[in-house]
Design an enzyme around this catalytic site. Structure first.
Site, short mmCIF file in Angstrom:
data_model
loop_
_atom_site.label_atom_id
_atom_site.label_comp_id
_atom_site.label_asym_id
_atom_site.label_seq_id
_atom_site.Cartn_x
_atom_site.Cartn_y
_atom_site.Cartn_z
N GLY A 105 0.84 -1.18 0.00
CA GLY A 105 0.00 0.00 0.00
C GLY A 105 0.87 1.24 0.00
N CYS A 159 6.23 0.04 7.74
CA CYS A 159 5.78 1.17 6.92
C CYS A 159 6.94 1.62 6.04
CB CYS A 159 5.32 2.32 7.82
SG CYS A 159 4.79 3.79 6.92
N LEU A 160 6.64 1.92 4.80
CA LEU A 160 7.67 2.38 3.88
C LEU A 160 8.25 3.73 4.29
CD1 LEU A 160 6.03 1.40 0.46
CD2 LEU A 160 7.70 0.12 1.82
N GLN A 187 2.87 10.00 1.37
CA GLN A 187 4.16 9.33 1.42
C GLN A 187 5.06 9.71 0.25
OE1 GLN A 187 2.26 5.27 2.34
NE2 GLN A 187 4.25 5.18 3.38
N HIS A 198 -4.18 1.00 7.67
CA HIS A 198 -2.86 1.61 7.65
C HIS A 198 -2.80 2.75 6.63
CE1 HIS A 198 1.71 1.18 7.90
NE2 HIS A 198 1.55 1.97 6.85
N GLU A 199 -3.27 2.49 5.42
CA GLU A 199 -3.17 3.50 4.37
C GLU A 199 -4.14 4.66 4.61
OE1 GLU A 199 -0.66 3.43 2.56
OE2 GLU A 199 -0.12 1.37 3.07
N HIS A 236 -2.76 7.09 7.10
CA HIS A 236 -1.78 8.03 6.53
C HIS A 236 -2.47 9.32 6.07
CE1 HIS A 236 2.22 6.35 6.42
NE2 HIS A 236 1.81 5.20 5.91
#
Length: 214
Positions: free
Chosen positions: A68, A126-127, A73, A168-169, A172
């Site tokens: 995701g 997380c990226l 991000q 999660h997404e 963000h």
């Protein structure tokens, strides 16, 4: 390439990001754009630019790799995210975590709400927080409402790992990182998770590191 000035119109900033080609640079924790939240998508990019941006998010997500990616991000404060998960994990892990393949989806203006009171806790990364993972207890099932990149409505219930990705997404887009919801005592490097906590559930980690599971 230097990031476009934040005061520039969103469409102009996105065009500049895409002009470089290839995966977009991912913003790391500590940058304000990850904490400010986003504005609803109301046509700021136009259909063609939105489609190009969504494809760039997909390419960036694949290259990372991840399952995701949200617009903040890559430095864009719009309520847009993409998800996709081929779920390449052993069956034991897939069953324990409810991880099933998810097709590529563009989520425009997503919001979620819990379905029931059950919660599930697993290690999560997380990226934008590279190198680390922590256990996060999340709703086991959520109802997601959104639109896709063509404006078609999405109203769907997600469970298991897909529900975790959705939460999660979407978080963000509200300026929330997974660390805000994580069990602090579980924080581990990726190397430690691989060496010590690769079991299907975090029960062993909870006992050894001293935290409770729901």
């Amino acid at each position: 390439m230097a990031p476009p000035p934040e005061h520039a119109p969103l469409a102009e900033r996105v065009e500049e990001l895409l002009a470089a080609g290839g995966p977009l640079p991912i913003v790391a924790a500590g940058q304000p754009v990850l904490r400010r939240g986003t504005e609803p998508y109301e046509g700021q990019l136009g259909p063609a630019l939105l489609a190009r941006f969504a494809e760039a998010l997909r390419e960036t997500m694949h290259a990372a790799p991840g399952v995701g990616l949200a617009a903040p991000q890559v430095g864009v404060e719009l309520r847009i995210a993409v998800i996709e998960d081929p779920a390449p994990v052993p069956e034991e892990i897939a069953v324990a975590r409810g991880r099933v393949p998810q097709p590529f989806r563009v989520l425009v203006n997503p919001v979620y709400e819990p379905v029931g009171s059950a919660r599930a806790a697993f290690f999560e990364g997380c990226l934008s927080v590279p190198g680390w993972q922590a256990v996060v207890a999340r709703h086991a099932e959520v109802r997601l409402r959104a639109e896709d990149e063509r404006g078609r409505a999405l109203d769907e219930v997600f469970g298991g790992w897909p529900a975790r990705i959705v939460q999660h997404e979407t978080d963000h887009l509200d300026g929330v990182l997974y660390l805000d919801r994580a069990e602090p005592r579980s924080l581990s490097t990726n190397a430690a998770v691989t060496a010590l906590w690769s079991q299907p559930t975090p029960r062993t980690a909870a006992g050894a590191l001293g935290f409770e599971l729901p």
